[in-house]
Design a protein around this motif. Structure first.
Motif: not given
Length: 450
Positions: A325-326, A281-283, A329
Motif C-alpha cells: 500500500e502507498d 499510485g506511489y508504489l 511505501s
C-alpha cells in the motif's frame, strides 16, 4: 522410425507439461525437456539421435534463436518454433531461416494439440510408432501418472495396460478422490496410465483452456505496468524534468518488461506483482522512476554495464512488494511519519526489506546482489538508516545507486523539482558524498547537469 526422441523447450513448465501430454497420447517417443536455450543446447550435445525440437523463442537465460543457431551449425534437426510472436515480428534472419528451409516450421501460441501432432508428423516425414491402443473399437490414450495427478479431476475412467489386448480399470469416473490413489501405482513401478479417447478429448480441452488463460495473463503483464505508468502524470512530468529522452524510455521499458517476464515464472510472485502494479499510485510511480534515475547514473559511472541496471530493475520491482500500500511505501526514514504509525504498521515497515528479499531467494537466475539491494535500500551514509544501521563504506555500490535514485524519485513526487531541485542536490552533496556513495552521487550530478 523407431526410438523417437523429441526435445521440448519452454520457460513455462505447464506448457511443457501440455506438449508432453499431447505427444505421449499419440506417439511412442522419448520426451526430453528444457526451460532455456542453455539447457536445450546441453541436451543436444549430450543426447544422441534427437529427432525433433519444439521450442519457444523468448526465454530467460538465452532465447530460442540460440538453439536454432546451434542446431543449424551442428545437428540440423527438424525444428518447430512455437512462440507468441507474430512471424512478421521475428528477427529477419530467423524469419528467412523458417521460410526457406523444409526443416523448420513456425506455430503461433496458443497452439491446438491437433496442430502440434500434425506438424510433428509433417516434419518427421515418416511413420512414427503409435502409443494408442485400440480394443473392440475403443481407443486408449497414454498419459503419465504425474500429469493425471496434477491436472485430472474425477471426470474419467483410468486404466492400467496389462497387455496389448487387456486393460484393467483402476479408478472409476467420479471416484478419483486423492492423489494417493494413483501414486500407489507409481510406487509399484508404473509410470503411465490410460484413459479412453472420449475422456481424453475433454481432458485435453480443459487443460488447453487453462494453460491458454495463464499464457495470455503472463503475456499481458507488461500491459498492466504500462497502463499503470501511463496513468501517473507525475512520472511523465518527472521524466521530462530529468531530460530523459524517448529512446531511453523505450530502452527502460524493454528492461522492465524483460524483468517482469522472468519474475513471472514464479506463480505466487506473478500474482503479487499484478495486484501491486494495478494500483497506479506511489508504489508503481516511484519504482519506475528509480529505474530511470539509476540508468542516468549508470551511464556516467566508469566500467558500468547492463547487468547492473537489470539487478536494480529487479530490486525496484520487488523492494516494496511485501508492503502492498502507498501509505507504508512512502515511509523512507524512521521520522515523524513513521512514529505516527500503529504498532502493526511499524512492524511491517521494519520487516518488509527481509520479506521482499525472501520472494526471490529461490529464483536461481537472480543474483544475490538483488537481495542485498532490497535489504539495504533504507540505509544512510551516517549509519542512521535501517534495518542494520550500515555506514557508507558498508553499503554495496549498487545499493548506493538505488538509494540515491529512490530518494530523488521520492523528492520529485512530492516537490517542485524545477523550483527546489538545486537545494535538494546540495543536500545530497552534503550528506551523501562519502564512502561508496561518492561515485554514484558524482554520476547523478553530472547526468543532471548535462
Amino acid at each position: 522410425m523407431k526410438n523417437i526422441k523429441i526435445l521440448i523447450v519452454d520457460d513455462m513448465e505447464d506448457l511443457l507439461d501440455l506438449y508432453e501430454v499431447v505427444l505421449d497420447s499419440k506417439f511412442d517417443a522419448t520426451i526430453l525437456r528444457a526451460t532455456s536455450s542453455i539447457e536445450a543446447i546441453e541436451a543436444l550435445s549430450s543426447h544422441e539421435n534427437i529427432n525433433l525440437i519444439i521450442s519457444d523463442l523468448n526465454m530467460p537465460e538465452g532465447n530460442g534463436d540460440k538453439i536454432i543457431y546451434y542446431n543449424t551449425q551442428n545437428n540440423k534437426i527438424p525444428f518447430i518454433l512455437c512462440t507468441s510472436e507474430n512471424i512478421e515480428a521475428l528477427p529477419k534472419e530467423l524469419k528467412q531461416e523458417i521460410e526457406n528451409s523444409n526443416n523448420y516450421l513456425y506455430l503461433q501460441k496458443p497452439v491446438a494439440s491437433k496442430d502440434i501432432l500434425f506438424n510433428v508428423e509433417k516434419l518427421l516425414n515418416a511413420k512414427i510408432p503409435s502409443s494408442e491402443v485400440e480394443i473392440n473399437s475403443v481407443t486408449y490414450k497414454k498419459i503419465k501418472i504425474d500429469f493425471l495427478t496434477k491436472f485430472l479431476n474425477d471426470n474419467a475412467n483410468i486404466y492400467l495396460k496389462l497387455s496389448d489386448k487387456k486393460f484393467l480399470k483402476i479408478i472409476h469416473k467420479n471416484e478419483l478422490q486423492r492423489e494417493s490413489q494413483l501414486i500407489k501405482y507409481q510406487l509399484r513401478g508404473e509410470s503411465y496410465a490410460y484413459i479412453t479417447e472420449d475422456d481424453y478429448e475433454e481432458f485435453i480441452s480443459k487443460l488447453t483452456v487453462k494453460l491458454t488463460q495463464e499464457l495470455e495473463a503472463s503475456s499481458s503483464f507488461e500491459d498492466v505496468v504500462a497502463c499503470a505508468s501511463e496513468g501517473l502524470e507525475f512520472i511523465n512530468d518527472s521524466l521530462k524534468t530529468l531530460g530523459i529522452s524517448e529512446p531511453q524510455k523505450v530502452y527502460i521499458n524493454k528492461v522492465v518488461n524483460k524483468s517482469i517476464k522472468h519474475l513471472s515464472q514464479n506463480n505466487d510472485l506473478s500474482r503479487l506483482l499484478k495486484d501491486f502494479y494495478k494500483k497506479k499510485g506511489y508504489l508503481v510511480g516511484h519504482s519506475l522512476l528509480i529505474v530511470h534515475i539509476s540508468q542516468l547514473m549508470i551511464t556516467k559511472i566508469p566500467f558500468s554495464n547492463t547487468q547492473q541496471l537489470e539487478k536494480i530493475t529487479y530490486a525496484a520491482l520487488i523492494h516494496d512488494l511485501s508492503l502492498g500500500e502507498d501509505k507504508l511505501s512512502m515511509i523512507v526514514d524512521k521520522d515523524i511519519s513513521y512514529e505516527d504509525l500503529d504498532h502493526k504498521e511499524k512492524s511491517k515497515i521494519d520487516e518488509h526489506v527481509f520479506e521482499s528479499a525472501k520472494l526471490i531467494n529461490e529464483m536461481s537466475f537472480i543474483s544475490p546482489d538483488v537481495s542485498k539491494i532490497i535489504i539495504e535500500h533504507h540505509e544512510k551514509p551516517d549509519g542512521s538508516g535501517f534495518p542494520k544501521g550500515l555506514k557508507s563504506s558498508q553499503i554495496s555500490p549498487l545499493s548506493c545507486i538505488f538509494i540515491l535514485a529512490l530518494r530523488l524519485s521520492h523528492f520529485m513526487i512530492f516537490n517542485d523539482y524545477e523550483k527546489d531541485g538545486k537545494s535538494y542536490l546540495e543536500f545530497l552533496k552534503q550528506n551523501y558524498n562519502k564512502g561508496n556513495f561518492k561515485n554514484p552521487l558524482k554520476a547523478l550530478i553530472t547526468a543532471l547537469d548535462s
